[in-house]
Scaffold this motif. Structure first.
Motif, PDB file in Angstrom:
ATOM      1  N   VAL A   1       0.778  -0.806   0.096  1.00 51.67           N
ATOM      2  CA  VAL A   1      -0.054  -0.139  -0.127  1.00 51.67           C
ATOM      3  C   VAL A   1       0.923   1.640  -0.022  1.00 51.67           C
ATOM      4  CG1 VAL A   1      -2.261  -1.189   0.949  1.00 51.67           C
ATOM      5  CG2 VAL A   1       0.066   0.347   2.424  1.00 51.67           C
ATOM      6  N   SER A   2       0.698   2.481  -0.018  1.00 52.75           N
ATOM      7  CA  SER A   2       1.369   3.607  -0.243  1.00 52.75           C
ATOM      8  C   SER A   2       1.448   3.712   1.667  1.00 52.75           C
ATOM      9  CB  SER A   2       0.086   4.947  -0.639  1.00 52.75           C
ATOM     10  OG  SER A   2      -1.032   5.081   0.075  1.00 52.75           O
ATOM     11  N   LEU A   3       2.197   4.700   1.306  1.00 55.40           N
ATOM     12  CA  LEU A   3       2.667   5.991   2.634  1.00 55.40           C
ATOM     13  C   LEU A   3       1.562   6.176   3.541  1.00 55.40           C
ATOM     14  CD1 LEU A   3       5.667   7.772   2.109  1.00 55.40           C
ATOM     15  CD2 LEU A   3       5.531   5.322   2.947  1.00 55.40           C
ATOM     16  N   ALA A   4       1.057   6.789   3.123  1.00 59.36           N
ATOM     17  CA  ALA A   4      -0.035   7.729   3.455  1.00 59.36           C
ATOM     18  C   ALA A   4      -1.121   6.518   3.981  1.00 59.36           C
ATOM     19  CB  ALA A   4      -1.398   8.871   2.103  1.00 59.36           C
ATOM     20  N   THR A   5      -1.648   5.521   3.931  1.00 57.31           N
ATOM     21  CA  THR A   5      -2.317   4.488   3.634  1.00 57.31           C
ATOM     22  C   THR A   5      -1.730   3.881   5.547  1.00 57.31           C
ATOM     23  OG1 THR A   5      -3.510   3.488   1.912  1.00 57.31           O
ATOM     24  CG2 THR A   5      -3.445   2.176   4.391  1.00 57.31           C
ATOM     25  N   VAL A   6      -0.063   3.523   5.190  1.00 54.91           N
ATOM     26  CA  VAL A   6       0.538   3.077   6.311  1.00 54.91           C
ATOM     27  C   VAL A   6      -0.205   4.087   7.747  1.00 54.91           C
ATOM     28  CG1 VAL A   6       2.561   2.225   7.711  1.00 54.91           C
ATOM     29  CG2 VAL A   6       1.848   1.693   5.662  1.00 54.91           C
ATOM     30  N   SER A   7       0.526   5.362   7.126  1.00 54.20           N
ATOM     31  CA  SER A   7      -0.199   6.413   8.399  1.00 54.20           C
ATOM     32  C   SER A   7      -1.200   6.812   8.628  1.00 54.20           C
ATOM     33  CB  SER A   7       0.693   7.620   7.292  1.00 54.20           C
ATOM     34  OG  SER A   7       0.502   8.827   8.599  1.00 54.20           O
ATOM     35  N   ARG A   8      -1.831   6.410   8.213  1.00 53.67           N
ATOM     36  CA  ARG A   8      -3.314   6.642   8.044  1.00 53.67           C
ATOM     37  C   ARG A   8      -3.656   5.401   9.364  1.00 53.67           C
ATOM     38  NH1 ARG A   8      -4.623   7.627   2.986  1.00 53.67           N
ATOM     39  NH2 ARG A   8      -5.140  10.001   2.676  1.00 53.67           N
ATOM     40  N   VAL A   9      -3.449   4.400   9.500  1.00 55.39           N
ATOM     41  CA  VAL A   9      -3.871   2.825   9.940  1.00 55.39           C
ATOM     42  C   VAL A   9      -3.298   2.529  11.517  1.00 55.39           C
ATOM     43  CG1 VAL A   9      -3.289   0.423  10.737  1.00 55.39           C
ATOM     44  CG2 VAL A   9      -3.975   1.303   8.186  1.00 55.39           C
ATOM     45  N   MET A  10      -1.824   3.839  11.579  1.00 61.24           N
ATOM     46  CA  MET A  10      -0.779   3.618  12.861  1.00 61.24           C
ATOM     47  C   MET A  10      -2.034   4.184  13.868  1.00 61.24           C
ATOM     48  SD  MET A  10       0.863   1.378  12.221  1.00 61.24           S
ATOM     49  CE  MET A  10       1.659   1.611  13.602  1.00 61.24           C
ATOM     50  N   ASN A  11      -2.035   5.989  12.391  1.00 63.22           N
ATOM     51  CA  ASN A  11      -2.707   6.746  13.808  1.00 63.22           C
ATOM     52  C   ASN A  11      -4.400   6.291  13.622  1.00 63.22           C
ATOM     53  OD1 ASN A  11      -0.544   8.897  14.168  1.00 63.22           O
ATOM     54  ND2 ASN A  11      -0.919   8.622  12.075  1.00 63.22           N
ATOM     55  N   GLY A  12      -4.619   5.376  13.112  1.00 66.46           N
ATOM     56  CA  GLY A  12      -6.281   4.831  14.037  1.00 66.46           C
ATOM     57  C   GLY A  12      -7.024   5.694  12.981  1.00 66.46           C
ATOM     58  N   ASN A  13      -6.814   6.309  11.894  1.00 62.73           N
ATOM     59  CA  ASN A  13      -7.612   6.993  11.503  1.00 62.73           C
ATOM     60  C   ASN A  13      -8.468   5.989  10.938  1.00 62.73           C
ATOM     61  OD1 ASN A  13      -8.948   7.978   8.657  1.00 62.73           O
ATOM     62  ND2 ASN A  13      -7.407   9.535   9.034  1.00 62.73           N
TER      63      ASN A  13
END
Lengths: 331, 331
Positions: free
Chosen positions: A19-31
């Motif tokens: 996936v993209s970086l953004a998705t990982v970031s979202r997941v890690m931040n509970g988005n």
DNA sequence: CTGTTAGCGCATTCAA
DNA sequence: TTGAATGCGCTAACAG
């Protein structure tokens, strides 16, 4: 062996999960706006790679470090130890880290350390008893948000109330029948000194026939021991020592000289250091809740960090501890 | 008032001086290959704007934070206070900052705090007396570079030598004529316990007719006081207390019971806590140089950070302090 | 000697 | 819902 452990980056996790970086970031931040299945895949990748976001990079982009800094004059001073513990535990409970600096009682060092450590953190808790008012005012603006400890200034502060408990000890002695009381003065520059003197003045005006004589002494054991003669000469039947160490010095000297405590002389200390309960007789004193002081300091800073204005000055009141070193005067 | 002070960025300085970012960076980092006139202009701009490089951004690009983290079980424990001060002052002198964590004596907390604080720093100093060997070994690899305090493991460590000074105290008592000595045992799980027992064994085998009886006690004042009867029953003429607190408890109980110290009973402590010199009689003990221990810990970590391998284990030897609580046995 | 460029690792716009 | 692009502030290659 000295090699730093290599940490997975968000890029690696993204690649691993496809996936993209953004998705990982979202997941890690509970988005929440992420497909559950995808989220699960990302989490699994993160877990296998042992990933967690680099706090430095996070700090840089978010503009906050989740860290606060504390400047104290001396880490070996018991007053700051309890404070630091209360502070540290409270801050950790709220997910914050604590950066400490020991200024080694050096004033210009205090300033530099405050400024420098503040830049690595989101706020500062400053214990700077030595710094001049002018220097303090000067620094305060550059380190906000900041909370002062045991000192007033143009910033919220937390402090121990010395006046109330000292007065309570005087009332205690007065109630026992003492009418002539000696006060062993310590450091004149101490922030607490004015409060102590105020308590003395209050007592002098409010208690009938109550004399309080001031005797210059000091802040340590030796000073207390050295003041015995002056105390005896003063005709006082009870003594308010500047702190527990001074009280213990006096107690020790009195015992050596055959002056019975509390029979011939009552002695009260201040601070309730750990050993105060173990002297013979055990010491009447006032317990400064240093740990609580630290917790309050954190609470005040947290308010500031959340954009709320805390009470300008928060006070903890030491509790008077009556032990065996005080009793009615002889005869 | 809670607003963070706005700091100038390198971009603003560059604009102000009419140069590129790179030039500003070079000047700020003392790179000599810059035209002196230009350098002066940049410095002047930086000064008027009150600029200094953002440490976070610097950390991110340089891969080092100029910060070390320290994990201790309890900030209120005197052992760690001196250590922390020595450590802090030494690190600051070398331009490093110190991030502290108080694990509140909780083992899993120790692990989490170590890992988390380590990511915000360049290295770790770990005081984890409670953690199991397995858990420790597990963590060690993830937090390198790391230095252990008062504990051995697969990492460089600094520790106090309990064996040598305890043996020295025994020799002192033996030299005074004591032949039956009691040892007040404290915490069995303490890292120092094995060393103490080794010293006892050494003495038993090397000193003729020297008996050492072990009496279970504890680590605090109350434990020392409670052990008086057992001590007297043992027929010992001298006592090695686990630490100063235990020794003071015993001393206090002895005095209350009319047992004269050192006349009828010699008592030695361990640690040289600040109050040890003020008991009556003053306590013979061994002074653990905690501050020096901290300084050594930093020195070892600094070596690691510089890519050098420090000595695997560095030891500080407590100095025996002979005071009035030990004397020749009665008769 | 100086400027331009490319990241450090991440969160967050903006499009798609 | 997802990905590509932008920038947090800085240092260090690389050109010029």
């Amino acid at each position: 062996m000295a090699a730093a452990p290599k940490q997975a980056t968000i890029t690696q996790v993204a690649a691993h999960a496809g996936v993209s970086l953004a998705t990982v970031s979202r997941v890690m931040n509970g988005n929440t706006s992420v497909d559950p299945a995808l989220a699960e895949r990302v989490k699994s990748s993160a877990a296998t790679l042992g990933y967690s976001a680099n706090p430095l990079a996070r700090s840089l982009v978010l503009g906050r470090t989740q860290t606060i800094s504390v400047v104290v004059p001396d880490l070996a001073n018991p007053t700051f130890q309890g404070m630091l513990r209360g502070l540290s535990r409270a801050a950790v409970a709220d997910g914050y880290h604590v950066l400490i600096s020991d200024s080694d009682e050096h004033e210009d060092e205090e300033r530099v350390l405050a400024l420098e450590s503040r830049r690595r953190s989101d706020g500062l808790i400053l214990c700077a008893p030595r710094m001049s008012d002018a220097a303090l005012a000067d620094v305060l603006g550059e380190v906000a948000p900041v909370v002062l400890v045991n000192r007033a200034g143009a910033a919220p502060s937390v402090a121990a109330d010395y006046r109330t408990p000292l007065r309570a000890i005087i009332d205690h002695l007065y109630g026992l029948g003492h009418r002539r009381i000696a006060y062993l003065a310590g450091s004149r520059h101490s922030a607490s000194n004015a409060q102590r003197l105020a308590a003395l003045d209050d007592a002098r005006t409010q208690l009938a026939a109550c004399e309080i004589v001031e005797i210059p002494a000091g802040v340590d054991f030796a000073a207390g021991a050295a003041s015995l003669s002056a105390v005896l000469d003063s005709g006082a039947t009870a003594v308010l020592a500047f702190n527990d160490l001074t009280a213990m010095g006096l107690l020790s000297a009195a015992t050596d000289r055959g002056v019975s405590v509390p029979g011939q002389l009552s002695i009260a200390g201040f601070d309730d250091i750990p050993f105060a309960r173990y002297t013979s007789p055990a010491l009447t004193t006032a317990a400064v809740p240093t740990s609580q002081l630290g917790a309050h300091a954190w609470a005040a800073l947290r308010s500031l960090l959340q954009g709320r204005e805390p009470a300008a000055e928060l006070t903890v009141v030491p509790e008077v501890i009556l032990r065996g070193s005080t009793a009615p005067p002889a005869r």
